[in-house]
Design a protein around this motif. Structure first.
Motif, mmCIF file in Angstrom:
data_model
loop_
_atom_site.group_PDB
_atom_site.id
_atom_site.type_symbol
_atom_site.label_atom_id
_atom_site.label_comp_id
_atom_site.label_asym_id
_atom_site.label_seq_id
_atom_site.Cartn_x
_atom_site.Cartn_y
_atom_site.Cartn_z
ATOM 1 N N TYR A 110 0.837 -1.193 0.000
ATOM 2 C CA TYR A 110 0.000 0.000 0.000
ATOM 3 C C TYR A 110 0.877 1.250 0.000
ATOM 4 O O TYR A 110 1.885 1.305 0.708
ATOM 5 C CB TYR A 110 -0.908 0.024 1.243
ATOM 6 C CG TYR A 110 -1.813 -1.170 1.349
ATOM 7 C CD1 TYR A 110 -1.482 -2.238 2.173
ATOM 8 C CD2 TYR A 110 -2.993 -1.236 0.610
ATOM 9 C CE1 TYR A 110 -2.307 -3.341 2.263
ATOM 10 C CE2 TYR A 110 -3.825 -2.329 0.700
ATOM 11 C CZ TYR A 110 -3.474 -3.384 1.523
ATOM 12 O OH TYR A 110 -4.296 -4.486 1.608
ATOM 13 N N TRP A 111 0.453 2.222 -0.776
ATOM 14 C CA TRP A 111 1.165 3.500 -0.870
ATOM 15 C C TRP A 111 0.179 4.637 -0.736
ATOM 16 O O TRP A 111 -0.938 4.584 -1.274
ATOM 17 C CB TRP A 111 1.863 3.627 -2.232
ATOM 18 C CG TRP A 111 3.040 2.734 -2.395
ATOM 19 C CD1 TRP A 111 3.041 1.446 -2.846
ATOM 20 C CD2 TRP A 111 4.399 3.053 -2.089
ATOM 21 N NE1 TRP A 111 4.321 0.947 -2.845
ATOM 22 C CE2 TRP A 111 5.173 1.912 -2.390
ATOM 23 C CE3 TRP A 111 5.040 4.188 -1.600
ATOM 24 C CZ2 TRP A 111 6.565 1.874 -2.211
ATOM 25 C CZ3 TRP A 111 6.410 4.144 -1.425
ATOM 26 C CH2 TRP A 111 7.159 3.005 -1.727
ATOM 27 N N GLY A 112 0.617 5.675 -0.032
ATOM 28 C CA GLY A 112 -0.144 6.901 -0.022
ATOM 29 C C GLY A 112 0.309 7.794 -1.159
ATOM 30 O O GLY A 112 1.319 7.533 -1.813
ATOM 31 N N GLN A 113 -0.434 8.874 -1.371
ATOM 32 C CA GLN A 113 0.023 9.856 -2.346
ATOM 33 C C GLN A 113 1.188 10.615 -1.716
ATOM 34 O O GLN A 113 1.368 10.584 -0.515
ATOM 35 C CB GLN A 113 -1.124 10.799 -2.741
ATOM 36 C CG GLN A 113 -1.299 12.040 -1.914
ATOM 37 C CD GLN A 113 -1.640 11.795 -0.468
ATOM 38 O OE1 GLN A 113 -1.927 10.686 -0.049
ATOM 39 N NE2 GLN A 113 -1.607 12.844 0.328
ATOM 40 N N GLY A 114 1.999 11.248 -2.481
ATOM 41 C CA GLY A 114 3.154 11.927 -1.936
ATOM 42 C C GLY A 114 2.842 13.294 -1.388
ATOM 43 O O GLY A 114 1.812 13.903 -1.699
ATOM 44 N N THR A 115 3.763 13.770 -0.569
ATOM 45 C CA THR A 115 3.693 15.139 -0.074
ATOM 46 C C THR A 115 5.055 15.776 -0.308
ATOM 47 O O THR A 115 6.088 15.186 0.013
ATOM 48 C CB THR A 115 3.260 15.188 1.397
ATOM 49 O OG1 THR A 115 3.091 16.548 1.804
ATOM 50 C CG2 THR A 115 4.238 14.495 2.329
ATOM 51 N N GLN A 116 5.061 16.971 -0.878
ATOM 52 C CA GLN A 116 6.304 17.614 -1.297
ATOM 53 C C GLN A 116 6.981 18.291 -0.112
ATOM 54 O O GLN A 116 6.347 19.061 0.621
ATOM 55 C CB GLN A 116 6.022 18.653 -2.382
ATOM 56 C CG GLN A 116 7.233 19.451 -2.828
ATOM 57 C CD GLN A 116 8.216 18.624 -3.647
ATOM 58 O OE1 GLN A 116 7.831 17.914 -4.566
ATOM 59 N NE2 GLN A 116 9.503 18.729 -3.295
ATOM 60 N N VAL A 117 8.263 18.008 0.031
ATOM 61 C CA VAL A 117 9.100 18.707 1.011
ATOM 62 C C VAL A 117 10.197 19.424 0.238
ATOM 63 O O VAL A 117 10.929 18.795 -0.540
ATOM 64 C CB VAL A 117 9.721 17.726 2.025
ATOM 65 C CG1 VAL A 117 10.743 18.443 2.893
ATOM 66 C CG2 VAL A 117 8.629 17.095 2.874
ATOM 67 N N THR A 118 10.292 20.722 0.429
ATOM 68 C CA THR A 118 11.308 21.522 -0.233
ATOM 69 C C THR A 118 12.109 22.270 0.819
ATOM 70 O O THR A 118 11.539 22.992 1.637
ATOM 71 C CB THR A 118 10.683 22.519 -1.217
ATOM 72 O OG1 THR A 118 9.882 21.807 -2.167
ATOM 73 C CG2 THR A 118 11.761 23.292 -1.959
ATOM 74 N N VAL A 119 13.423 22.062 0.798
ATOM 75 C CA VAL A 119 14.315 22.702 1.758
ATOM 76 C C VAL A 119 15.196 23.686 0.998
ATOM 77 O O VAL A 119 15.982 23.282 0.129
ATOM 78 C CB VAL A 119 15.170 21.681 2.503
ATOM 79 C CG1 VAL A 119 16.003 22.370 3.575
ATOM 80 C CG2 VAL A 119 14.292 20.605 3.129
ATOM 81 N N SER A 120 15.078 24.949 1.322
ATOM 82 C CA SER A 120 15.863 25.972 0.637
ATOM 83 C C SER A 120 17.160 26.226 1.389
ATOM 84 O O SER A 120 17.220 26.133 2.620
ATOM 85 C CB SER A 120 15.065 27.258 0.519
ATOM 86 O OG SER A 120 14.765 27.770 1.808
#
Length: 121
Positions: A110-120
């Motif tokens: 089972y997989w969930g949808q992704g969530t974006q993590v952006t580190v500047s």
């Protein structure tokens, strides 16, 4: 049946907490893991927790910075990410497996949808 949330934009050195909501079935015999996929790269294992017993395991690059936990009553798994680095930038996915090969993405049912993590920087 798995719903990931909590991503966002953060400066290097900052923190984020990702959440994974599990529903629709019992996951007591499963391990719940976080994977991530950066642009142009393979999806890679980040951390896992056994739903029953709470055993945890991390990939070396996040040890000491990330912490995975669960709340059995709420059917939630969390990934607390501290001291974030630009190289942590990726889409983060939660996934579930009964298989002991936690680091192998093809082991997961089972997989969930992704969530974006952006580190500047």
């Amino acid at each position: 049946q798995l719903q990931a949330s909590g991503g966002g934009l953060v400066q290097a050195g900052g923190s984020l907490r990702l959440s994974c909501a599990a529903s629709g079935r019992t996951f007591t015999s499963y391990s719940i893991s976080w994977f991530r996929q950066a642009p142009g790269k393979e999806r890679e294992f980040v951390a896992t927790i056994r739903w029953s017993g709470g055993t945890v395991y991390y990939t070396d690059s996040v040890k000491g910075r990330f912490a995975i936990s669960r709340d059995n009553a709420k059917n939630m798994v969390y990934l607390q990410m501290n001291s974030l680095k630009p190289e942590d930038t990726a889409v983060y996915y939660c996934a579930a497996t009964e298989n002991p090969y936690w680091t192998v993405r093809f082991s997961y049912d089972y997989w969930g949808q992704g969530t974006q993590v952006t580190v500047s920087s």
